[in-house]
Design an enzyme around this catalytic site. Structure first.
Site, short mmCIF file in Angstrom:
data_model
loop_
_atom_site.label_atom_id
_atom_site.label_comp_id
_atom_site.label_asym_id
_atom_site.label_seq_id
_atom_site.Cartn_x
_atom_site.Cartn_y
_atom_site.Cartn_z
N GLU B 265 0.89 -1.16 0.00
CA GLU B 265 0.00 0.00 0.00
C GLU B 265 0.92 1.20 0.00
O GLU B 265 1.71 1.38 0.92
CB GLU B 265 -0.89 -0.07 1.24
N CYS B 302 -2.52 7.54 5.09
CA CYS B 302 -2.51 7.10 3.69
C CYS B 302 -3.68 7.72 2.93
O CYS B 302 -3.63 7.86 1.71
CB CYS B 302 -2.64 5.59 3.59
#
Lengths: 522, 522
Positions: B265, B302
């Site tokens: 990720e 994120c």
């Protein structure tokens, strides 16, 4: 002037604008008289552009509507008549009953995915309801569903010209998922591809779906395939073929600015383990049934039993002798095309010359025909010579003579990832099987008892896949209903009002999809 | 002599044998006084070997037993007391309430996977019974279940030192799947990693599972990570971090003789679309809530909203002004470590100098602290300058002024794959939202209404993932129960006698797993 064969761009028949080629008769190597032309770069672009334009609406279409489309394609293929069978016989050398059975399998596979769509579980709808009063802070409304990846490139395989080609498992599962498909037809059977693609296109045109959801392009070279795999609008690749071909596609896909998944089914030798109890009681019988599996389709099944592992001794000698006799009585067999046949001849000749290998039996020989071949070696030689572990695509197999069960385990542990491992055992062998089964399960996509892997049921419980290099992605299967998962990804919608939600995720559930629900206030 | 910190090999605390390093206080940049040593190559090998030896039994263990293990780990982590919080505060600069909340989230995440295991649906057991009398030939007994991939390497993330680190989502979902885990601890918080790893190891040792199922290794460099990813006994990789780091792991994994999946990720700017109806009625309010999201965790989520897309005009000016005011009132904020802070400073300074960009607001400045920054540009500039689309990791965002809705769509279509797309709209905007929602759904793993992506619920319906480069594999999620699927693959057992079947697939179903059944004779 020879007839010109057609291909399909956005469900319309067109003539290729690239280099001409023709297929060869598998049994004579002589060219067939219909001329095909490769797709030009502009034609590839047109096919992908049409797929891309169609992608959102097709991905969001009702599963039941896609089910009707797949059923219509199945009908159209089932209705191709004798023309398809005659064409495929000429191009592939496969016999009529096999091709008729394969056509039925292809149609049934499409119908099975229609059933998957009508069932709806594949969409994995998950609803976690809002709780505005939660002590830790308001909880949003979350809705998860599986979304189509978008346009997919599918490469037709040569060894199943119907079931793994233009309208085979990859195309069926991708269309089921809601992904437009651009097929690169296999150049060894362009006429077969033409007939099947026309049937698919006819069903698409009658369906009301955007015609861009299906194209089938010819090319005897690699340019069309390369252009497809590197086009930014292509989102995944399905392939069945050689390891070299699959790895080339994997490298192309990994080097893209946006890498994409490649589902390549590539290479397997499908070990067969003969346990001592069973071998002692039925060496001759197993030898004969082994050769029946080995020579099926002239040894050109992905699940062909290319390796036998057993404890050395008299029973194994009996197995080898029985298999050698059966092999001598078989064939020789026509292979799919002259290139495969000459590669097979080279691979078996190289093995026959290997210092650690003994030729145990071979059938008769003939031009453009494969002879069945059986070799033996020792476990020590197998463990120390990596070249003995390579696939020989065709009706050849290698028997590894082991000292004991521990040695059988070492040999199994040494082989690469496989599609299948077959275990032949009787009740007396259960303890030995119990010790090796966990190893076999980690080595293959399917482990089977007292049979051979060459029968691949199209079932919700089938896995036709396995660790690398059996496939490029061992988390998947290319046969059976689970194959649809390859072309889907999860998307979560959070706090989107009912009227803006896609139908699959609406609270009202207009398509009556099965779903799981969590949460809600208090 | 300074204290020496420990790591964990096969659930036992050991001292590293490699190069020494120490972490820095995030707020001062001064070194903390505990010395850590990197794992030596032999220690990495020992950890992987222990994981490999434990893999089969752990993968075949009862889901309920793994559930108890995860619950015990959750208890142990919840019981780490103030020592963990104080250590994490020093190493990461994150405030106490955030870390206490994150610890609770980490424990709850482990408990959620325990619930997934007790539910059992994850195993997707499918039984297609034999039919020896089938007209087309005997049908075999087929049993499909999801099998653990084997040992997994997990890289701790710096931005969630608990929830995405040693015992975070990757470790929890891999252990849930039955995969032994070797963690490479993040060198910015080795003390936090040490405390959490000790808690995990304590729970493992008390569980009766093989201690080899868990290791946590230190390294301030890249050697340990490289060794892990290239070890043939490692079967998958979990990573949360920079795009450069993730892509390096992807390249290593793809170049292995046996490539393995990498779940990285990596990078997202999480576009926020402000639709005209909503913007006109609430520009000030959205501006303030936008800055609250942007500055959460000093912009180190994120899902940080790094891009705003809206039609230019007076309401957007009001939004920008409100956001600029809120930014000026915020911070500056401590970042996770000095390296992140200086990279942020460079990225924002580069953007500030860009000819097509206007600095619209910035907070105060201070050494080793990040200032919140807001920039604006035009859609034309955004579309023609790729560098405007890069992530700036920290509390900075870029507002793109568009001419009209079509322009908004063009800008959205141009951005890379994202974790989230946030849509702010009122009822008057529904038609416009309906037009852009399909694009947003294909661009991101999660699309949300009238909020920001920075709250990531741990839910069965969550997707924390998205198309490349948001993640390396857009078919997955790293938050929520579906994350377990990353570490499983399907295996089919055919015609295996009941007593040799793994418990999960036995007809008797001793673990009472949910399953679907087909077939059977007539």
């Amino acid at each position: 002037m020879p007839e010109q064969g057609l291909m399909i761009v956005a469900s319309r028949a067109v003539m290729g604008e690239g280099a001409p080629f023709s297929a060869a008769r598998a049994d004579t190597g002589l060219p067939l008289d219909r001329i095909y032309r490769a797709a030009s770069a502009a034609q590839v672009d047109a096919a992908v552009a049409a797929a891309d334009r169609a992608a959102i609406a097709f991905g969001d279409s009702a599963p039941a509507d896609r089910a009707s489309l797949l059923e219509a394609i199945a009908e159209a293929i089932a209705g191709t008549g004798d023309a398809l069978i005659v064409q495929a016989m000429a191009e592939t050398g496969l016999p009529r009953p096999r091709l008729e059975g394969e056509r039925m399998r292809t149609a049934n596979q499409l119908r099975l995915f229609a059933a998957v769509l009508r069932d709806g579980t594949f969409a994995d709808i998950r609803i976690d309801r809002a709780d505005p009063t939660r002590a830790a802070g308001p909880k949003p409304d979350l809705r998860l569903g599986m979304l189509a990846l978008g346009p997919v490139a599918v490469f037709g395989a040569s060894n199943f010209p119907l079931a793994f080609s233009v309208a085979g498992g990859d195309t069926a599962s991708a269309l089921a998922a809601g992904c437009p498909v651009v097929v690169k037809g296999h150049p060894a059977h362009p006429g077969t591809s033409e007939i099947v693609a026309a049937a698919v296109a006819q069903a698409v045109l009658a369906s009301g779906f955007d015609p861009g959801i299906f194209s089938m392009l010819h090319d005897a070279g690699i340019a069309v395939g390369q252009q497809l795999v590197t086009d930014p609008r292509i989102n995944a690749v399905g392939f069945t073929g050689s390891r070299r071909g699959g790895e080339a596609l994997m490298a192309l896909a990994a080097a893209r600015p946006v890498p994409i998944p490649v589902y390549a089914e590539m290479s397997a030798i499908n070990p067969v383990l003969l346990f001592p109890g069973r071998l002692a009681e039925a060496a001759d019988e197993i030898g004969a049934s082994f050769v029946a599996s080995l020579t099926l389709g002239t040894g050109q099944f992905c699940t062909n039993p290319g390796l036998v592992i057993a404890i050395d001794g008299e029973p194994l000698d009996r197995f080898v002798a029985a298999a050698a006799r059966a092999l001598e009585a078989w064939g020789p067999g026509v292979m799919l095309h002259p290139g495969i046949c000459s590669a097979y001849g080279e691979a078996t000749a190289t093995l026959a010359r290997h210092e650690a290998v003994v030729a145990a039996g071979r059938g008769g020989s003939a031009d453009l025909r494969a002879t069945g071949q059986l070799f033996t070696t020792t476990s020590d030689a197998f463990l120390s010579h990596a070249e003995l572990r390579h696939e020989m695509f065709g009706p050849a197999s290698l028997v590894v003579r082991c000292r004991d069960l521990a040695d059988v385990g070492r040999v199994l542990a040494q082989v690469e990832g496989q599609l299948t491992v077959a275990l032949h055992f009787s009740e007396a062998d259960h303890a030995a099987v119990a010790a090796l089964l966990p190893v076999a399960r980690r080595k293959a996509g399917r482990v089977l008892a007292n049979g051979f892997g060459t029968g691949v049921e199209v079932s919700p419980a089938m896995v036709h896949g396995g660790p690398y290099p059996a496939t490029s992605d061992g988390r998947t299967t290319s046969v059976g209903t689970l194959a649809i998962a390859r072309f889907l990804r999860p998307v979560c919608l959070q706090d989107i009002p009912e009227e803006l939600l896609p139908a699959a995720l609406q609270e009202a559930n207009p398509w009556s999809l099965p779903r799981r629900v969590w949460g809600g206030a208090g």
